[in-house]
Design a protein around this motif. Structure first.
Motif, mmCIF file in Angstrom:
data_model
loop_
_atom_site.group_PDB
_atom_site.id
_atom_site.type_symbol
_atom_site.label_atom_id
_atom_site.label_comp_id
_atom_site.label_asym_id
_atom_site.label_seq_id
_atom_site.Cartn_x
_atom_site.Cartn_y
_atom_site.Cartn_z
ATOM 1 N N UNK A 1 7.451 -6.083 -5.190
ATOM 2 C CA UNK A 1 6.255 -5.275 -5.398
ATOM 3 C C UNK A 1 5.094 -6.157 -5.858
ATOM 4 N N UNK A 2 3.895 -5.609 -5.740
ATOM 5 C CA UNK A 2 2.757 -6.212 -6.430
ATOM 6 C C UNK A 2 3.103 -6.234 -7.921
ATOM 7 N N UNK A 3 2.800 -7.325 -8.595
ATOM 8 C CA UNK A 3 3.246 -7.510 -9.975
ATOM 9 C C UNK A 3 2.766 -6.387 -10.897
ATOM 10 N N UNK B 1 6.377 -9.441 -7.850
ATOM 11 C CA UNK B 1 7.575 -9.499 -8.684
ATOM 12 C C UNK B 1 8.710 -8.801 -7.955
ATOM 13 N N UNK B 2 9.928 -9.266 -8.193
ATOM 14 C CA UNK B 2 11.111 -8.658 -7.594
ATOM 15 C C UNK B 2 11.817 -7.826 -8.666
ATOM 16 N N UNK B 3 12.152 -6.599 -8.297
ATOM 17 C CA UNK B 3 12.752 -5.632 -9.222
ATOM 18 C C UNK B 3 14.042 -5.091 -8.620
ATOM 19 N N UNK B 4 15.022 -4.892 -9.463
ATOM 20 C CA UNK B 4 16.291 -4.288 -9.025
ATOM 21 C C UNK B 4 16.342 -2.832 -9.483
ATOM 22 N N UNK B 5 16.708 -1.945 -8.577
ATOM 23 C CA UNK B 5 16.910 -0.537 -8.901
ATOM 24 C C UNK B 5 18.390 -0.204 -8.727
ATOM 25 N N UNK B 6 18.970 0.454 -9.728
ATOM 26 C CA UNK B 6 20.366 0.889 -9.661
ATOM 27 C C UNK B 6 20.427 2.357 -10.054
ATOM 28 N N UNK B 7 20.923 3.236 -9.200
ATOM 29 C CA UNK B 7 20.992 4.669 -9.540
ATOM 30 C C UNK B 7 21.768 4.899 -10.841
ATOM 31 N N UNK B 8 21.241 5.794 -11.684
ATOM 32 C CA UNK B 8 21.917 6.066 -12.958
ATOM 33 C C UNK B 8 22.581 7.442 -12.999
ATOM 34 N N UNK C 1 0.818 -1.217 0.000
ATOM 35 C CA UNK C 1 0.000 0.000 0.000
ATOM 36 C C UNK C 1 0.854 1.270 0.000
ATOM 37 N N UNK C 2 2.166 1.147 0.257
ATOM 38 C CA UNK C 2 3.035 2.331 0.201
ATOM 39 C C UNK C 2 4.074 2.217 -0.915
ATOM 40 N N UNK C 3 3.843 1.326 -1.870
ATOM 41 C CA UNK C 3 4.831 1.083 -2.928
ATOM 42 C C UNK C 3 5.280 2.359 -3.633
ATOM 43 N N UNK C 4 4.332 3.180 -4.045
ATOM 44 C CA UNK C 4 4.683 4.379 -4.803
ATOM 45 C C UNK C 4 5.411 5.408 -3.952
ATOM 46 N N UNK D 1 4.956 -3.414 -10.441
ATOM 47 C CA UNK D 1 6.263 -3.662 -11.062
ATOM 48 C C UNK D 1 6.194 -3.476 -12.577
ATOM 49 N N UNK D 2 5.097 -3.904 -13.184
ATOM 50 C CA UNK D 2 4.938 -3.745 -14.628
ATOM 51 C C UNK D 2 4.889 -2.277 -15.021
ATOM 52 N N UNK D 3 4.277 -1.447 -14.182
ATOM 53 C CA UNK D 3 4.253 -0.006 -14.447
ATOM 54 C C UNK D 3 5.650 0.591 -14.317
ATOM 55 N N UNK D 4 6.415 0.111 -13.345
ATOM 56 C CA UNK D 4 7.784 0.594 -13.173
ATOM 57 C C UNK D 4 8.639 0.293 -14.395
ATOM 58 N N UNK D 5 8.441 -0.891 -14.954
ATOM 59 C CA UNK D 5 9.301 -1.402 -16.018
ATOM 60 C C UNK D 5 8.808 -1.045 -17.416
#
Length: 293
Positions: A146-148, A196-203, A125-128, A151-155
């Motif tokens: 995240x909820x799948x 789903x599991x997502x990796x974030x790496x600062x760019x 509920x606090x993902x965003x 995650x799809x919106x992120x990607x």
């Protein structure tokens, strides 16, 4: 054939909940991972070492925490539910762990101590808001569940159905990478949706220490927010309809200001739908509109 490791983690979770008479709150997103293989993969994805200080948001009863602590210098856990904190503290003591710091508070309301990695099964509920908060901090890597659908919106990329403000805001802060699906059967209690599991790496595309770049990103954020409230309209209409996001109350004033600065490049961008604007084009639009926002 049944997976005994999964069964053991499920049984362990049931035993902990029973021992502490802990009733879970769906309002706090309390769904605990009970698949040992998925837990092992998450830890492996994070490439942990004894040099790492890891932040975990929403540790729950310590399903990830107790394993993470074995691989890192320090683990900082932020947990809102006092009842769950009590269980986590008990388990830490039972396992003679001395490198976990627990903060009993809402992760959205606290300043994070210094960390270099994040590993969390986030409360959905606090993902965003928690993701946007995290990317304001310096870190090396985040491995987040995240909820799948989120995650799809992120990607998602330009032109796709799930392309959103989230997608374009993340683009200039972090690189996003899909790591694995986690079916709802891997949790207790079982949620209604898969994860789903997502990796974030600062760019590091923006230098937030530079005042001009910081202001540009803030303007980019305003423009993106306005555009994606009406992502299937022409961008000019989206901006006019969401003018309050860029500091306007008067529709006519914004229209006149746009007319005054229009050129071929600006016209081209304003005639596209937000869903068809790449992050780079939204940045171009932001720069072209800089003098009127």
């Amino acid at each position: 054939m049944k997976d005994n490791t999964n069964t053991s983690l499920a049984k362990e979770t049931k035993n902990v909940l029973k021992k502490h008479d802990l009733k879970l709150k769906s309002s706090l997103g309390q769904n605990f991972l009970i698949d040992n293989n998925k837990r092992s993969q998450i830890i492996k994805f994070a490439k942990l070492s004894k040099k790492d200080t890891v932040l975990e948001i929403g540790p729950g009863i310590g399903t990830l925490s107790l394993e993470l602590a074995k691989h890192v210098s320090k683990l900082i856990c932020i947990e809102q539910d006092k009842r769950v904190v009590s269980v986590l503290e008990s388990r830490i003591e039972e396992n003679h762990i001395d490198n976990i710091e627990i903060i009993n508070d809402d992760a959205l309301n606290v300043e994070f101590d210094k960390f270099n990695k994040v590993v969390s099964n986030l409360p959905y509920q606090i993902s965003s808001p928690i993701t946007f908060k995290l990317i304001e901090y310096p870190f090396d890597m985040a491995v987040l569940m995240y909820q799948k659908e989120f995650a799809q919106r992120m990607l998602s990329t330009v032109g796709e159905k799930n392309y959103s403000r989230l997608s374009v805001m993340l683009a200039f802060k972090v690189n996003t990478e899909f790591l694995m699906d986690v079916p709802k059967e891997c949790f207790m209690p079982k949620p209604k949706v898969d994860s789903a599991v997502v990796k974030l790496s600062p760019n590091h595309k923006f230098n937030m220490e530079n005042e001009e770049e910081k202001q540009l990103f803030e303007n980019y954020e305003k423009i993106a927010k306005a555009l994606f409230q009406h992502k299937n309209k022409k961008s000019e209409n989206a901006l006019i309809n969401s003018r309050h996001e860029i500091g306007y109350s008067d529709k006519k004033e914004l229209k006149n200001n746009l007319e005054d600065i229009k050129n071929d490049k600006l016209n081209d961008l304003l005639n596209k739908r937000p869903i068809n604007l790449s992050p780079e084009e939204i940045l171009d639009l932001t720069i072209l509109l800089e003098e009127i926002i």
